[in-house]
Structures are given as C-alpha cells and as structure tokens.
Design an enzyme around this catalytic site. Structure first.
Site, PDB file in Angstrom:
ATOM      1  N   LYS A  11       0.819  -1.220   0.000  1.00 53.22           N
ATOM      2  CA  LYS A  11       0.000   0.000   0.000  1.00 53.22           C
ATOM      3  C   LYS A  11       0.841   1.254   0.000  1.00 53.22           C
ATOM      4  O   LYS A  11       0.472   2.259  -0.599  1.00 53.22           O
ATOM      5  CB  LYS A  11      -0.918  -0.011   1.207  1.00 53.22           C
ATOM      6  N   GLU A  58      -3.966   6.515   8.827  1.00 54.04           N
ATOM      7  CA  GLU A  58      -4.897   7.301   8.012  1.00 54.04           C
ATOM      8  C   GLU A  58      -6.012   7.795   8.915  1.00 54.04           C
ATOM      9  O   GLU A  58      -6.338   7.140   9.911  1.00 54.04           O
ATOM     10  CB  GLU A  58      -5.545   6.408   6.930  1.00 54.04           C
ATOM     11  N   HIS A  96     -15.368  -7.836   6.057  1.00 56.00           N
ATOM     12  CA  HIS A  96     -14.529  -7.653   4.877  1.00 56.00           C
ATOM     13  C   HIS A  96     -14.774  -8.680   3.791  1.00 56.00           C
ATOM     14  O   HIS A  96     -13.975  -8.819   2.851  1.00 56.00           O
ATOM     15  CB  HIS A  96     -13.042  -7.608   5.251  1.00 56.00           C
ATOM     16  N   ARG A 108      -6.083  -8.127 -10.503  1.00 58.91           N
ATOM     17  CA  ARG A 108      -6.613  -9.408 -10.979  1.00 58.91           C
ATOM     18  C   ARG A 108      -8.024  -9.204 -11.483  1.00 58.91           C
ATOM     19  O   ARG A 108      -8.610  -8.132 -11.298  1.00 58.91           O
ATOM     20  CB  ARG A 108      -6.662 -10.399  -9.813  1.00 58.91           C
TER      21      ARG A 108
HETATM   22  C1  MV4 Z   1     -10.599   2.504   5.538  1.00 57.68           C
HETATM   23  C2  MV4 Z   1     -11.832   2.702   6.205  1.00 57.68           C
HETATM   24  C3  MV4 Z   1     -12.038   3.917   6.805  1.00 57.68           C
HETATM   25  N1  MV4 Z   1     -11.080   4.864   6.781  1.00 57.68           N
HETATM   26  N2  MV4 Z   1      -9.687   3.470   5.529  1.00 57.68           N
HETATM   27  C4  MV4 Z   1     -11.239  -2.121   4.590  1.00 57.68           C
HETATM   28  C5  MV4 Z   1     -10.716  -2.921   3.461  1.00 57.68           C
HETATM   29  C6  MV4 Z   1      -9.556  -2.179   2.931  1.00 57.68           C
HETATM   30  N3  MV4 Z   1      -9.497  -2.265   1.506  1.00 57.68           N
HETATM   31  C7  MV4 Z   1      -9.747  -0.784   3.407  1.00 57.68           C
HETATM   32  N4  MV4 Z   1     -10.805  -0.806   4.344  1.00 57.68           N
HETATM   33  C8  MV4 Z   1     -11.198   0.344   4.956  1.00 57.68           C
HETATM   34  N5  MV4 Z   1     -10.315   1.359   4.931  1.00 57.68           N
HETATM   35  C9  MV4 Z   1      -9.926   4.626   6.148  1.00 57.68           C
HETATM   36  N6  MV4 Z   1      -8.989   5.574   6.169  1.00 57.68           N
HETATM   37  C10 MV4 Z   1     -12.752   1.680   6.210  1.00 57.68           C
HETATM   38  C11 MV4 Z   1     -12.452   0.488   5.614  1.00 57.68           C
HETATM   39  C12 MV4 Z   1     -13.454  -0.499   5.721  1.00 57.68           C
HETATM   40  C13 MV4 Z   1     -14.107  -1.004   4.630  1.00 57.68           C
HETATM   41  C14 MV4 Z   1     -13.754  -0.620   3.340  1.00 57.68           C
HETATM   42  C15 MV4 Z   1     -14.400  -1.132   2.264  1.00 57.68           C
HETATM   43  C16 MV4 Z   1     -15.412  -2.056   2.451  1.00 57.68           C
HETATM   44  C17 MV4 Z   1     -15.746  -2.462   3.678  1.00 57.68           C
HETATM   45  C18 MV4 Z   1     -15.110  -1.946   4.794  1.00 57.68           C
HETATM   46  C19 MV4 Z   1     -15.494  -2.361   6.061  1.00 57.68           C
HETATM   47  C20 MV4 Z   1     -14.857  -1.864   7.140  1.00 57.68           C
HETATM   48  C21 MV4 Z   1     -13.821  -0.942   6.980  1.00 57.68           C
END
Ligand code: MV4
Length: 482
Positions: A116, A200, A235, A292
C-alpha cells in the site's frame, strides 16, 4: 496467438474462464486437486491434470509445478483467476520466463500494488485524492502520535502489506495510540513478514466503490465504470451492484479518470480494479488496486455488454483495445449475490456436506456462475462460495425484483446457504432505497431478525395451506378438521 490456456484455479471462476476460451476457439487445460476430481471445471476442460492433494498449499498454490504441467501440455498462456496465484508477482515472472503468457499485468504492477505504501508513492504525482495520513512506514511512534493528533481521532493503522481489511486497527484516542501501534507492527510482522504500518484518518461510514479498468500494451487505458461493494460482512463482500445509485455522471467521470491515472502510474496492462472510499459528502479517496479479475466482475459485464475474460485474452494476445472511452456506456442495472455454503443463522459457520438438491434458477436476466452440480460434496479445504447469483434489469428496481424471484427459485438442500441472508438484504428498506454504507450488515443484521422473518413467513405459508385445504375440503367433501 494463444491457442491453449491452462486455468490455474478451480470452481466457478475456472469454469467461467474456460467458457470464454472455448467460445474464442481456444483449447483449455484444467488442473485439479484430489478433492476436485469430479468438479465441473475438470469435466469441462479439454485436458485435465491432477496436481496434488486437497490442501491448496500442496496443489493450487504450487506455481512451479503448474508451470511444468503447462509446458508438458504445450500451453500458450496461463490464466490465474482470482485468489491463489493471481497476485503473486514471482509466479507471473516464472510463467513468462518459461516462454508462456501470464494473463494479467506485469510483475512490476503486481509488486507496487501489493504494497500500500508503494502504491501511494507511485500515484502521488498524479493528484489522486487520498485519505489524510502518513505516506511512509512509521518508525518513530512518538512522531506518528503527533501526526495522529494533527489528523484527529479516530485514526486507522494499516499494514502496508495487508489488504482487504487484514491488518487494520482503529485507534480512538491518543492514550491508546502507542500500545495499538506496537501491536499493529508486531502483528504485521507475523502475518506478512513486513512490519511496515502507516496511519490514516478513519472515515467512519464510507461506501466502498471500485472502478474496473482495462489497459492494452499500447498505452490505451479505459474505465468500465464502478461497482458498489459496500454490502459486506467482516470484509467479505456479499452483494455488489453496478452502477452505484449515488454517483452522478460527473463524479463517475472524475473517479473513472482517477482510476485510469492509478493504472497508468504502475504501467498497468489487462483488467484491474481501483478501490475507493466515498464519504457521506461524496468525497472519494484512493485505497488500493487489485491486480486481478475480481469475483464481482459479472455486474460490470452486464452493464457494459463486454466479456472481461475475452478482453483479458485479447490484451494478452497483444491486441489493441477495440473501443475508446467515449464508446462505452452503461445500459441497465446489475446485482450480484454471493451464495456461500454457510449458515446465516449460526454465525455464518461453513456448512459442508453433500448437495442433496442443487437447482439454481434460470431465465431471462438471470445468470448463475457456479462450479457445483447436484450430488457433489462441498469441500472443506476451499472458500465456501457456492455460486454467484447475478441479475440484470432495465432499472435498479427491476433487477432487485428479479433477484428476489431468483432467490426464491434457488433450491439447495444438504447444506445451509446464505440465500436467506441475501433475501434479507434485498428486502431491506435501507438497501432498496440505496441509502446504505459499509456498516449495513453490522447496523441492521442479526440472526434474531432473520429468524423472526423466517417464522413470520412460515406462519403465512401455513395459513395459505390451511385456506387451500378448506377450499378443497368443500369440493372434495373432506373433513373440515385437521
Ligand atoms: C478505511 C476505512 C475507513 N477509513 N480506511 C477495509 C478494506 C480495505 N481495503 C480498506 N478498508 C477500509 N479502509 C480509512 N482511512 C474503512 C475500511 C473499511 C471497509 C472498506 C471497504 C469495504 C468495507 C469496509 C469495512 C470496514 C472498513
């Protein structure tokens, strides 16, 4: 020219890839573990080779062995599907060094997006919006704490090598910061062999919107619009749709163009997905890129009319994209429900066993991507996803209605499935109105609610049966007591 493809995967995605290959006149090779000897992807393929015992680290994850099998059968290209070896940069390199084509991006892109922090670094000169935070791995905990205070709590600690929610930690206040940071670093060290973490600002109720991109080897990159993936549980995505009901045409274009820049930042080739968070004010932030074909790619296929696997193969054949961005448009609306062999009334426990009855729905505007047939055993070694139920309609409402009909026609006995959970989602007011975010499941779902709904429905069904009996009893002079 690719004349023969080995699919280094199993289940629905192996079958789905082979169907397109066959339509294109390309021969297919399946590989399978001992647990998958009688699986549909094995029966469908022109040739099939057993690659080991059931555990994936002794079969589907043994890249060099799969490459050897491919060479022996004079395969031209290897498609990795999703999961398994699909985002393994070394595997892609070994395939190419062995004189075959890897159907996916170059290892350079896989490596950048696998980290990342490297991804953030690669896109920073393109002006892509990102969540406020640190751009580098945290070395000095106290310095990081000061940054966290500036950003404002709650903040999120993320592992650079993590992904899909793995290695994330919410910190509510500065008192917890140091302790949580230390734990996060040691966890990342253990899980990924890389203790790099960054922070973040925590976006509390975001939507998860991802953009499908497609690039050829000649510098042409287009976006195939968005998928709304906010309905997820721990997730794990459950329902996806395209298009999202909250994007305006202007925002769609803005996010699409940002996604194309992300792809260009890593010299992306093939089909890929750029993930964004969208906050309640419709600000979007780049999160990560998946290098992918994704599980949920069918909703994009239905609204664009494109076959993404065909596009991947064309690009791998070094063909130019046959369309421009302005040729693409969204037609209609599509949903995907992932049907898992899990018990939604018992903490989503995997439910393995024999599919005593397995009858998926069919008909206009219904697509089922699966890798099972009636009588098969659901193996415990792999992901418990049984199928993807995909529906299409001219409007969102039409596609939702078709989904509910398709769910009720889907007959599975022998294992529990998440079909009742899917029905719960598609009947829920917040989902139907489009007014939801990534907290939907946590906020609205409980086993008690689903049980209550099931009982209510059972009562209504019993009343209908009784009413019918009473009607028949008149005609047939049956006794009126039961
Ligand atoms: C976040 C977030 C809130 N704030 N980043 C979860 C999976 C990963 N790809 C990134 N994720 C998140 N990052 C910040 N700065 C909340 C999530 C997140 C989330 C993101 C997408 C789909 C479902 C989720 C469920 C919980 C938290």
């Amino acid at each position: 020219m690719i004349k023969k493809i080995l699919v280094a995967n199993r289940g629905e995605i192996a079958l789905r890839i082979m169907k397109t290959a066959r339509n294109m006149g390309i021969k297919t090779v399946a590989v399978y573990s001992e647990a998958d000897r009688n699986a549909p992807h094995v029966k469908f393929a022109d040739e099939a080779v057993c690659i080991g015992p059931p555990p994936s680290n002794e079969s589907y994850l043994l890249g060099d062995n799969i490459i050897k099998v491919a060479q022996e059968l004079n395969v031209d290209a290897i498609h990795p599907g999703y999961g398994f070896l699909s985002e393994n940069a070394e595997f892609g390199e070994h395939v190419e060094k062995s004189g075959m084509i890897f159907i996916g991006p170059r290892s350079h892109a896989i490596r950048i997006m696998g980290s990342k922090l490297a991804a953030k670094d690669a896109v920073k000169k393109y002006n892509i919006p990102m969540v406020p935070g640190t751009a580098e791995a945290i070395k000095d905990v106290n310095a990081a704490k000061e940054i966290a205070k500036d950003i404002g709590f709650p903040i999120l600690i993320k592992a650079s090598a993590g992904g899909g929610g793995k290695g994330m930690r919410i910190v509510e206040n500065s008192e917890e910061f140091e302790d949580q940071m230390k734990r996060a670093i040691s966890e990342a060290e253990n899980a990924f062999g890389d203790g790099s973490v960054f922070i973040e600002k925590f976006v509390t109720s975001p939507r998860h919107i991802e953009i499908q991109v497609l690039a050829d080897n000649f510098g042409n990159t287009v976006y195939l619009f968005e998928r709304e993936c906010s309905i997820q549980r721990r997730h794990q995505k459950v329902v996806e749709e395209a298009p999202s009901s909250v994007l305006t045409p202007e925002l769609r274009k803005e996010m699409g163009e940002a996604a194309v820049k992300v792809a260009k930042a890593c010299d992306y080739v093939g089909a890929g997905t750029v993930e964004f968070l969208l906050d309640d004010k419709l600000n979007f932030y780049f999160l990560e890129m998946n290098t992918r074909l994704q599980v949920e790619h069918p909703v994009t296929e239905l609204i664009t009319g494109l076959d993404l696997v065909e596009q991947q193969i064309n690009v791998a054949n070094n063909e130019k994209l046959s369309f421009l961005q302005e040729d693409l448009k969204i037609t209609g609306h599509a949903f995907e429900l992932r049907v898992y062999a899990e018990d939604s009334l018992n903490n989503f426990m995997p439910s393995v066993g024999k599919l005593e009855v397995y009858r998926p729905p069919s008909g206009k505007n219904i697509r089922v991507d699966d890798g099972f047939t009636e009588g098969m055993q659901v193996p415990i070694q792999y992901d418990p996803m049984l199928s993807k139920l995909i529906t299409y309609g001219k409007t969102r409402n039409e596609a939702m209605q078709t989904m509910l009909e398709a769910i009720s026609e889907y007959k599975v006995e022998g294992v529990s499935t998440t079909l009742p959970f899917g029905k719960f989602v598609f009947e829920h007011e917040a989902f139907r109105s489009g007014n939801f975010d990534t907290n939907f499941v946590k906020k609205y779902y409980s086993e008690e609610k689903l049980k209550a709904i099931n009982e209510e429905e059972a009562k209504i069904a019993a009343l209908f049966a009784l009413q019918q009996y009473l009607k028949d009893s008149e005609k047939l002079r049956l006794p009126k007591t039961l």
